[in-house]
Design a protein around this motif. Structure first.
Motif, PDB file in Angstrom:
ATOM      1  N   GLN A  41       8.073  -0.959  -7.934  1.00  0.00           N
ATOM      2  CA  GLN A  41       7.099  -1.283  -6.891  1.00  0.00           C
ATOM      3  C   GLN A  41       5.670  -1.380  -7.413  1.00  0.00           C
ATOM      4  OE1 GLN A  41       9.833   0.808  -6.221  1.00  0.00           O
ATOM      5  NE2 GLN A  41      10.620  -0.997  -5.189  1.00  0.00           N
ATOM      6  N   ILE A  42       5.309  -0.579  -8.396  1.00  0.00           N
ATOM      7  CA  ILE A  42       3.917  -0.516  -8.848  1.00  0.00           C
ATOM      8  C   ILE A  42       3.768  -1.159 -10.221  1.00  0.00           C
ATOM      9  CG2 ILE A  42       1.997   0.995  -9.467  1.00  0.00           C
ATOM     10  CD1 ILE A  42       3.110   3.069  -7.544  1.00  0.00           C
ATOM     11  N   THR A  94     -10.738  12.631 -10.020  1.00  0.00           N
ATOM     12  CA  THR A  94     -11.638  11.750 -10.756  1.00  0.00           C
ATOM     13  C   THR A  94     -10.970  10.388 -10.901  1.00  0.00           C
ATOM     14  OG1 THR A  94     -10.710  12.322 -12.911  1.00  0.00           O
ATOM     15  CG2 THR A  94     -12.536  13.694 -12.092  1.00  0.00           C
ATOM     16  N   VAL A  95     -11.745   9.415 -11.352  1.00  0.00           N
ATOM     17  CA  VAL A  95     -11.191   8.078 -11.577  1.00  0.00           C
ATOM     18  C   VAL A  95     -10.055   8.136 -12.585  1.00  0.00           C
ATOM     19  CG1 VAL A  95     -11.668   5.810 -12.586  1.00  0.00           C
ATOM     20  CG2 VAL A  95     -13.280   6.818 -10.951  1.00  0.00           C
ATOM     21  N   ASN A  96     -10.279   8.814 -13.698  1.00  0.00           N
ATOM     22  CA  ASN A  96      -9.248   8.875 -14.737  1.00  0.00           C
ATOM     23  C   ASN A  96      -7.996   9.590 -14.252  1.00  0.00           C
ATOM     24  OD1 ASN A  96     -10.809   7.495 -16.589  1.00  0.00           O
ATOM     25  ND2 ASN A  96     -11.643   9.346 -17.536  1.00  0.00           N
ATOM     26  N   ALA A  97      -8.182  10.638 -13.465  1.00  0.00           N
ATOM     27  CA  ALA A  97      -7.020  11.388 -12.970  1.00  0.00           C
ATOM     28  C   ALA A  97      -6.179  10.535 -12.021  1.00  0.00           C
ATOM     29  CB  ALA A  97      -7.484  12.663 -12.274  1.00  0.00           C
ATOM     30  N   ILE A  98      -6.843   9.808 -11.131  1.00  0.00           N
ATOM     31  CA  ILE A  98      -6.106   8.930 -10.215  1.00  0.00           C
ATOM     32  C   ILE A  98      -5.376   7.849 -10.995  1.00  0.00           C
ATOM     33  CG2 ILE A  98      -6.416   7.077  -8.512  1.00  0.00           C
ATOM     34  CD1 ILE A  98      -8.336   8.798  -7.039  1.00  0.00           C
ATOM     35  N   ASN A  99      -6.072   7.220 -11.925  1.00  0.00           N
ATOM     36  CA  ASN A  99      -5.439   6.167 -12.719  1.00  0.00           C
ATOM     37  C   ASN A  99      -4.230   6.691 -13.484  1.00  0.00           C
ATOM     38  OD1 ASN A  99      -7.252   4.312 -11.790  1.00  0.00           O
ATOM     39  ND2 ASN A  99      -8.450   4.178 -13.671  1.00  0.00           N
ATOM     40  N   ASP A 100      -4.342   7.900 -14.008  1.00  0.00           N
ATOM     41  CA  ASP A 100      -3.218   8.486 -14.750  1.00  0.00           C
ATOM     42  C   ASP A 100      -2.010   8.711 -13.841  1.00  0.00           C
ATOM     43  OD1 ASP A 100      -4.629   8.485 -17.097  1.00  0.00           O
ATOM     44  OD2 ASP A 100      -5.175  10.608 -17.017  1.00  0.00           O
ATOM     45  N   ILE A 101      -2.258   9.143 -12.610  1.00  0.00           N
ATOM     46  CA  ILE A 101      -1.172   9.371 -11.662  1.00  0.00           C
ATOM     47  C   ILE A 101      -0.452   8.057 -11.338  1.00  0.00           C
ATOM     48  CG2 ILE A 101      -0.667   9.956  -9.250  1.00  0.00           C
ATOM     49  CD1 ILE A 101      -0.988  12.360 -11.066  1.00  0.00           C
ATOM     50  N   ILE A 102      -1.221   7.006 -11.079  1.00  0.00           N
ATOM     51  CA  ILE A 102      -0.614   5.721 -10.749  1.00  0.00           C
ATOM     52  C   ILE A 102       0.106   5.139 -11.963  1.00  0.00           C
ATOM     53  CG2 ILE A 102      -1.026   3.396  -9.887  1.00  0.00           C
ATOM     54  CD1 ILE A 102      -1.437   5.628  -7.834  1.00  0.00           C
ATOM     55  N   ILE A 129       0.801  -1.232   0.000  1.00  0.00           N
ATOM     56  CA  ILE A 129       0.000   0.000   0.000  1.00  0.00           C
ATOM     57  C   ILE A 129       0.832   1.280   0.000  1.00  0.00           C
ATOM     58  CG2 ILE A 129      -1.948  -1.136   1.114  1.00  0.00           C
ATOM     59  CD1 ILE A 129      -1.114   0.171   3.762  1.00  0.00           C
ATOM     60  N   THR A 130       2.033   1.224   0.561  1.00  0.00           N
ATOM     61  CA  THR A 130       2.809   2.457   0.722  1.00  0.00           C
ATOM     62  C   THR A 130       3.181   3.124  -0.602  1.00  0.00           C
ATOM     63  OG1 THR A 130       3.676   1.613   2.817  1.00  0.00           O
ATOM     64  CG2 THR A 130       4.820   3.487   1.850  1.00  0.00           C
ATOM     65  N   PRO A 131       3.614   2.380  -1.643  1.00  0.00           N
ATOM     66  CA  PRO A 131       3.904   3.052  -2.914  1.00  0.00           C
ATOM     67  C   PRO A 131       2.697   3.788  -3.489  1.00  0.00           C
ATOM     68  CG  PRO A 131       4.882   0.863  -2.893  1.00  0.00           C
ATOM     69  CD  PRO A 131       3.991   0.946  -1.692  1.00  0.00           C
ATOM     70  N   ILE A 132       1.511   3.176  -3.396  1.00  0.00           N
ATOM     71  CA  ILE A 132       0.301   3.826  -3.900  1.00  0.00           C
ATOM     72  C   ILE A 132      -0.038   5.050  -3.052  1.00  0.00           C
ATOM     73  CG2 ILE A 132      -2.160   3.547  -4.356  1.00  0.00           C
ATOM     74  CD1 ILE A 132      -0.372   1.933  -6.230  1.00  0.00           C
ATOM     75  N   LEU A 133       0.060   4.908  -1.749  1.00  0.00           N
ATOM     76  CA  LEU A 133      -0.232   6.023  -0.850  1.00  0.00           C
ATOM     77  C   LEU A 133       0.718   7.196  -1.095  1.00  0.00           C
ATOM     78  CD1 LEU A 133      -0.974   4.077   2.442  1.00  0.00           C
ATOM     79  CD2 LEU A 133      -2.604   5.520   1.194  1.00  0.00           C
ATOM     80  N   LYS A 134       1.971   6.888  -1.364  1.00  0.00           N
ATOM     81  CA  LYS A 134       2.926   7.976  -1.629  1.00  0.00           C
ATOM     82  C   LYS A 134       2.527   8.746  -2.888  1.00  0.00           C
ATOM     83  CE  LYS A 134       7.731   9.176  -2.548  1.00  0.00           C
ATOM     84  NZ  LYS A 134       7.518  10.483  -1.888  1.00  0.00           N
ATOM     85  N   ALA A 135       2.173   8.021  -3.956  1.00  0.00           N
ATOM     86  CA  ALA A 135       1.773   8.681  -5.197  1.00  0.00           C
ATOM     87  C   ALA A 135       0.540   9.552  -4.990  1.00  0.00           C
ATOM     88  CB  ALA A 135       1.517   7.630  -6.283  1.00  0.00           C
ATOM     89  N   ILE A 136      -0.430   9.051  -4.223  1.00  0.00           N
ATOM     90  CA  ILE A 136      -1.653   9.812  -3.966  1.00  0.00           C
ATOM     91  C   ILE A 136      -1.384  10.988  -3.035  1.00  0.00           C
ATOM     92  CG2 ILE A 136      -3.966   9.712  -2.979  1.00  0.00           C
ATOM     93  CD1 ILE A 136      -3.688   8.280  -5.657  1.00  0.00           C
TER      94      ILE A 136
END
Length: 482
Positions: A413-414, A393-401, A297-304
């Motif tokens: 990691q991701i 938005t969903v698309n914005a989050i997906n683009d960041i990840i 979870i930490t890599p995703i949390l860092k990106a967010i």
């Protein structure tokens, strides 16, 4: 063109692709064994892959970047890499091939392009191999052993020299240890050979001798008697969990670093890719690789967190059952864990929510967490319910990840997953500790709440994080391009 002509043309093209893939596999092997240069394709390992697997990885790569990644281009880039005088390195040929396609003929050929991209490799410092001892030989210990021995290559990074277990060592015990390493009910057959050598109290793994040492206490062992010096001990027993207990390893002759494969108290808890650079291996001798869930979870949390800021959140992990649960209903120190693991969903606790703050201090006190053990032997899912400081938005989050999975410090990691049909068995064997299910992302109407689904192989993906951290601690990290 007739149907027959079309079919014949397709057959000829497939034959050309497969011939090119055979050539590609040979170059990958030559680079690895002759020059200690490891090629990966968007973090996916290429060593010991067959033709169909290589072609499937190219299909994934093309879908990932939204542009076809051709095996013919990969061969051209690989040939260029082979001609260069490079130090030991890990290079993402998928990223190089994609960038070459976008180059718009700024370079005259693949050779000029690759030479420009890897021009800083010559300045990379040489590395000194590090002896490694596995203290304990359970689920994580055996997977780490598999990875170390599969990726030994010319032996210029981590060298597995010994495994420490309790109890007597004889032919029967060694054969059982060898059998468990060879065959795994979850991860399949080991892609190598293992021979029990009772005469020398050792396992011969891929032709290399690994001593089996029996000891009840870390301080009882003199590793120098086995020709092992300045070793990194990877403790995967789960017995020693704090600084004082782990320091006992450092009293053994021949040891100078310790890595715990569990959350540790009083020692740096590291999620490689997130906070490993905050601690200098020259001055710190004991490290923890945290838990599999924390690494997921930490890599995703860092990106967010970096993009939106996190106000608060809850983690619910749907976790495969583990060896500390009962096979059938029986007495256990924890009420629910006493019930049959393969027959029940079992609510239990996880410290991952709090543990994240050790790698990301900005999240201190912001996350609650709980866990449900479910009747699968491996493959877990973390669900993050986050209140964000900034609308999205969903698309914005997906683009960041997706961007984090393509460039930057979290590419190992991701893994950004695009499948519509992902289930837990699909992610078994993934080397990424965090597999982001892009099709499952949910956001609220006001854009301030996001629910994210992160899969993880709680054994194999975590073991790869352990090895990555071990290389950092041992200072055997190669030149990288990914």
């Amino acid at each position: 063109m007739s149907f027959i002509e079309t079919y014949e043309k397709e057959l000829a093209f497939q034959a050309d692709r497969r011939r090119a893939t055979v050539e590609f596999i040979k170059i990958v092997s030559d680079l690895w064994y002759d020059k200690a240069i490891e090629l990966v394709l968007f973090r996916n390992q290429l060593i010991d892959r067959n033709v169909s697997q290589i072609l499937n990885l190219h299909e994934y790569a093309g879908e990932f970047v939204g542009k076809p990644i051709s095996i013919f281009d990969s061969v051209e880039i690989a040939q260029a890499i082979k001609t260069l005088d490079l130090p030991p390195a890990k290079l993402d040929i998928g990223k190089l091939t994609y960038e070459f396609q976008l180059d718009d003929q700024k370079h005259s050929n693949a050779m000029a392009f690759v030479a420009q991209k890897l021009k800083h490799a010559s300045k990379f410092e040489s590395i000194k191999p590090k002896d490694v001892v596995l203290y304990g030989f359970g689920r994580i210990g055996r997977l780490v052993a598999r990875e170390l021995m599969t990726r030994t290559g010319s032996g210029n990074q981590l060298r597995l020299r010994a495994i420490v277990t309790r109890g007597k060592i004889d032919q029967t015990v060694l054969e059982k240890r060898a059998s468990l390493l060879r065959n795994d009910s979850v991860h399949g057959e080991f892609s190598g050979n293992v021979i029990a050598d009772a005469k020398n109290n050792a396992l011969i793994i891929n032709g290399t001798t690994v001593k089996i040492i029996s000891a009840n206490n870390p301080e009882d062992i003199d590793y120098t008697a086995y020709g092992i010096n300045n070793a990194l001990v990877i403790d995967n027993t789960g017995v020693f969990r704090d600084k004082e207990a782990l320091n006992r390893h450092l009293t053994s002759k021949g040891v100078d670093k310790v890595l715990l494969t569990a959350p540790g108290k009083g020692v740096p808890n590291i999620v490689h890719g997130v906070n490993h650079l905050e601690y200098d291996p020259n001055t710190v001798n004991i490290f923890s690789a945290a838990s599999c869930t924390t690494n997921a979870i930490t890599p995703i949390l860092k990106a967010i967190q970096d993009k939106y800021g996190i106000e608060s959140g809850h983690l619910e992990t749907i976790h495969a059952y583990t060896n500390d649960q009962n096979l059938v209903d029986n007495f256990h120190s924890k009420y629910r864990r006493g019930r049959a693991a393969a027959l029940n969903m079992v609510i239990t606790e996880t410290g991952a929510g709090k543990a994240v703050a050790k790698a990301l201090p900005t999240l201190e006190g912001k996350l609650t967490s709980n866990a449900i053990r479910v009747p699968v032997p491996n493959g877990s899912l973390a669900i993050l319910n986050l209140e964000l400081q900034t609308e999205t938005t969903v698309n914005a989050i997906n683009d960041i990840i997706k961007e984090s999975a393509l460039v930057g410090p979290l590419v190992e990691q991701i893994k950004y997953e695009m499948s519509d049909e992902l289930v837990s068995s699909d992610i078994v064997g993934s080397s990424a500790p965090s597999i982001f299910d892009s099709k499952a992302t949910i956001t609220s109407a006001n854009g301030k709440n996001a629910i994210l689904y992160i899969w993880y192989d709680n054994e194999y993906g975590y073991s790869h994080q352990v090895v990555r951290l071990a290389k950092h601690i041992a200072k055997v990290r190669r030149f990288t391009y990914y």
